[in-house]
Motif scaffolding. Structure first.
Motif, PDB file in Angstrom:
ATOM      1  N   THR A  38       0.835  -1.204   0.000  1.00 38.70           N
ATOM      2  CA  THR A  38       0.000   0.000   0.000  1.00 38.70           C
ATOM      3  C   THR A  38       0.864   1.246   0.000  1.00 38.70           C
ATOM      4  O   THR A  38       0.624   2.190  -0.763  1.00 38.70           O
ATOM      5  CB  THR A  38      -0.934   0.020   1.232  1.00 38.70           C
ATOM      6  OG1 THR A  38      -1.691  -1.191   1.269  1.00 38.70           O
ATOM      7  CG2 THR A  38      -1.879   1.207   1.175  1.00 38.70           C
ATOM      8  N   PHE A  47      -4.429  -6.340  -2.681  1.00 36.53           N
ATOM      9  CA  PHE A  47      -5.648  -7.139  -2.680  1.00 36.53           C
ATOM     10  C   PHE A  47      -5.336  -8.641  -2.709  1.00 36.53           C
ATOM     11  O   PHE A  47      -6.043  -9.440  -2.084  1.00 36.53           O
ATOM     12  CB  PHE A  47      -6.538  -6.754  -3.866  1.00 36.53           C
ATOM     13  CG  PHE A  47      -7.062  -5.352  -3.792  1.00 36.53           C
ATOM     14  CD1 PHE A  47      -7.441  -4.796  -2.572  1.00 36.53           C
ATOM     15  CD2 PHE A  47      -7.172  -4.568  -4.930  1.00 36.53           C
ATOM     16  CE1 PHE A  47      -7.933  -3.499  -2.491  1.00 36.53           C
ATOM     17  CE2 PHE A  47      -7.664  -3.273  -4.867  1.00 36.53           C
ATOM     18  CZ  PHE A  47      -8.048  -2.732  -3.642  1.00 36.53           C
ATOM     19  N   ARG A  64     -12.473  -2.926   7.209  1.00 39.89           N
ATOM     20  CA  ARG A  64     -12.976  -1.552   7.345  1.00 39.89           C
ATOM     21  C   ARG A  64     -12.867  -1.041   8.774  1.00 39.89           C
ATOM     22  O   ARG A  64     -13.076   0.145   9.033  1.00 39.89           O
ATOM     23  CB  ARG A  64     -14.431  -1.465   6.871  1.00 39.89           C
ATOM     24  CG  ARG A  64     -14.596  -1.595   5.353  1.00 39.89           C
ATOM     25  CD  ARG A  64     -16.010  -1.297   4.926  1.00 39.89           C
ATOM     26  NE  ARG A  64     -16.157  -1.337   3.478  1.00 39.89           N
ATOM     27  CZ  ARG A  64     -15.959  -0.294   2.667  1.00 39.89           C
ATOM     28  NH1 ARG A  64     -15.604   0.876   3.185  1.00 39.89           N
ATOM     29  NH2 ARG A  64     -16.122  -0.407   1.361  1.00 39.89           N
ATOM     30  N   PHE A  69      -6.148  -0.372   7.419  1.00 38.27           N
ATOM     31  CA  PHE A  69      -6.900  -0.533   6.174  1.00 38.27           C
ATOM     32  C   PHE A  69      -8.267   0.142   6.176  1.00 38.27           C
ATOM     33  O   PHE A  69      -8.879   0.275   5.120  1.00 38.27           O
ATOM     34  CB  PHE A  69      -7.011  -2.021   5.824  1.00 38.27           C
ATOM     35  CG  PHE A  69      -5.732  -2.567   5.264  1.00 38.27           C
ATOM     36  CD1 PHE A  69      -5.307  -2.220   3.987  1.00 38.27           C
ATOM     37  CD2 PHE A  69      -4.923  -3.389   6.032  1.00 38.27           C
ATOM     38  CE1 PHE A  69      -4.112  -2.691   3.471  1.00 38.27           C
ATOM     39  CE2 PHE A  69      -3.728  -3.865   5.525  1.00 38.27           C
ATOM     40  CZ  PHE A  69      -3.320  -3.518   4.243  1.00 38.27           C
ATOM     41  N   ALA A  73      -9.735   1.602   2.779  1.00 36.52           N
ATOM     42  CA  ALA A  73     -11.080   1.276   2.303  1.00 36.52           C
ATOM     43  C   ALA A  73     -11.894   2.533   2.004  1.00 36.52           C
ATOM     44  O   ALA A  73     -12.704   2.556   1.076  1.00 36.52           O
ATOM     45  CB  ALA A  73     -11.805   0.420   3.343  1.00 36.52           C
ATOM     46  N   CYS A  76      -9.906   4.163  -1.437  1.00 37.58           N
ATOM     47  CA  CYS A  76      -9.549   3.395  -2.640  1.00 37.58           C
ATOM     48  C   CYS A  76     -10.800   3.073  -3.466  1.00 37.58           C
ATOM     49  O   CYS A  76     -11.742   2.450  -2.964  1.00 37.58           O
ATOM     50  CB  CYS A  76      -8.836   2.109  -2.236  1.00 37.58           C
ATOM     51  SG  CYS A  76      -8.398   1.067  -3.630  1.00 37.58           S
ATOM     52  N   TRP A  79     -11.870  -0.679  -3.770  1.00 35.80           N
ATOM     53  CA  TRP A  79     -12.102  -1.455  -2.554  1.00 35.80           C
ATOM     54  C   TRP A  79     -13.414  -2.237  -2.602  1.00 35.80           C
ATOM     55  O   TRP A  79     -13.477  -3.401  -2.199  1.00 35.80           O
ATOM     56  CB  TRP A  79     -12.078  -0.558  -1.325  1.00 35.80           C
ATOM     57  CG  TRP A  79     -12.053  -1.369  -0.057  1.00 35.80           C
ATOM     58  CD1 TRP A  79     -13.118  -1.800   0.678  1.00 35.80           C
ATOM     59  CD2 TRP A  79     -10.887  -1.898   0.592  1.00 35.80           C
ATOM     60  NE1 TRP A  79     -12.705  -2.551   1.745  1.00 35.80           N
ATOM     61  CE2 TRP A  79     -11.336  -2.623   1.721  1.00 35.80           C
ATOM     62  CE3 TRP A  79      -9.516  -1.820   0.334  1.00 35.80           C
ATOM     63  CZ2 TRP A  79     -10.454  -3.271   2.595  1.00 35.80           C
ATOM     64  CZ3 TRP A  79      -8.645  -2.453   1.202  1.00 35.80           C
ATOM     65  CH2 TRP A  79      -9.114  -3.172   2.312  1.00 35.80           C
ATOM     66  N   GLU A  83     -13.895  -6.241  -2.058  1.00 37.15           N
ATOM     67  CA  GLU A  83     -14.764  -6.843  -1.045  1.00 37.15           C
ATOM     68  C   GLU A  83     -15.719  -7.863  -1.662  1.00 37.15           C
ATOM     69  O   GLU A  83     -15.921  -8.964  -1.126  1.00 37.15           O
ATOM     70  CB  GLU A  83     -15.583  -5.760  -0.326  1.00 37.15           C
ATOM     71  CG  GLU A  83     -14.861  -5.093   0.825  1.00 37.15           C
ATOM     72  CD  GLU A  83     -15.778  -4.169   1.597  1.00 37.15           C
ATOM     73  OE1 GLU A  83     -15.618  -4.087   2.829  1.00 37.15           O
ATOM     74  OE2 GLU A  83     -16.643  -3.520   0.976  1.00 37.15           O
TER      75      GLU A  83
END
Length: 374
Positions: A38, A47, A64, A69, A73, A76, A79, A83
């Motif tokens: 990241t 991911f 979340r 992160f 979330a 991005c 994201w 998910e």
């Protein structure tokens, strides 16, 4: 150590090399690698690593709530798609074994108690009405209790102690048999710790300390069972050190688990690696003429824990035989962890201290031999 030196590109390269050579890496290493990726802006790689964590039973929606992160979330654009994809992953976890071990652990730390006598229950109800925190089945001896009631409490305590020791030993034998049959049961078999994962208010999600956040990215069940049994001095000890050492060699357990074994839990080479991180303050109403006091009171100083009996060479030899890092690396990790960080780092511990001193003359003595923590 590249993370400790803030060389995130280098750290990510080391992780990629390690993952290529290890069949089933630890979730916490995937997590650290994802943080590195990241920071250096490689989101597809991020991911991929996070999906590996989900495959070990971690709920994707809990990212979340994660200290690091949750911000990713929120910012991005990819994201939501990540998910959606991650929710299709079906963790291959042996839930039957996991649930059996959890029941064993619960019995070991909360063994069923012998019911109290009717006389004792009546006495507590009558004399502890104003003590709201005291349960009616308590075995606490109160002031001015009749001798007969005190004798009942002593007998019940002894019965509970005998029953508890038996339960712990019996369940430890069952756990030991499970380890003999299945080998060391790691996060790839049992999944990650999940006690707090469905609790939206669970504090570890928001903490920035490695020890708190790390709980959610590992499975500590076997270690917890070993520690629970080690506290019982009255039961016959079961030696599982060969199983643990084999698990470390096979990459199923981190060397830090060695500290939960009898014989290692107080062994100086295993437990060392602690630093004291100090800030200094003068007691109230004291004026100080010490040079640069205003600058000194804003600084953090650290001191290493040193051994009085072993040299650093001897300590390192014994640590590295168990797979633990060198002592100097443990100190560097401790310094790093004493500052705000999202990384989950095993090894090295720190104790923060705000030291109030009574006079100016002690300032330089306090920081003599200390190093400024930058």
């Amino acid at each position: 150590m590249a993370i400790v030196d803030t060389n995130y590109h280098e750290a990510l390269a080391f992780y990629n090399e390690a993952f290529a050579n290890v069949e089933k890496p630890f979730a916490k290493d995937y997590y650290n690698a994802a943080v590195c990726a990241t920071i250096v802006g490689k989101m597809p790689v991020v991911f991929d690593f996070l999906e590996k964590i989900v495959a070990k039973g971690y709920l994707v929606e809990n990212f979340r709530k994660d200290f690091f992160f949750k911000n990713v979330a929120d910012t991005c654009k990819q994201w939501a798609a990540f998910e959606k994809q991650a929710k299709l992953i079906k963790p291959q976890i042996n839930t039957e074994l996991r649930d059996s071990l959890q029941r064993i652990y619960q019995l070991m730390i909360y063994p069923p108690a012998t019911p109290i006598t009717a006389d004792l229950r009546s006495y507590i109800k009558e004399h502890a009405k104003d003590v709201k925190w005291m349960p009616v089945d308590s075995l606490i001896i109160m002031d001015k209790m009749p001798k007969a009631i005190v004798a009942q409490i002593d007998s019940l305590r002894k019965l509970n102690g005998m029953k508890g020791s038996g339960i712990i030993r019996d369940n430890m034998l069952i756990a030991h048999k499970m380890l003999e049959i299945h080998g060391f049961l790691d996060e790839n078999v049992l999944g990650l710790n999940n006690i707090l994962q469905n609790n939206s208010q669970g504090p570890p999600f928001y903490r920035n300390t490695s020890s708190a956040s790390s709980y959610l990215y590992e499975n500590t069940l076997i270690g917890d069972i070993l520690i629970a049994s080690s506290f019982q001095q009255s039961i016959e000890k079961i030696d599982v050190s060969s199983i643990i050492k084999q698990a470390i060699r096979e990459g199923k357990a981190h060397p830090a688990i060695i500290r939960s074994l009898i014989g290692y839990s107080t062994d100086e080479p295993c437990t060392m690696g602690k630093v004291l991180v100090m800030q200094l303050r003068l007691e109230d109403n004291i004026n100080c003429t010490n040079k640069d006091w205003d600058a000194k009171k804003e600084r953090f100083y650290w001191k290493k824990e040193m051994s009085a009996t072993l040299s650093e060479v001897e300590i390192n030899e014994r640590r590295q035989n168990l797979g633990l890092e060198k002592l100097d690396d443990a100190y560097r990790k401790a310094f790093f962890k004493s500052r705000r960080t999202p990384f989950l780092i095993y090894g090295g511990n720190y104790q923060a201290e705000l030291a109030y001193i009574p006079n100016c003359e002690l300032i330089d003595k306090m920081i003599k031999g200390a190093v400024v923590l930058r």
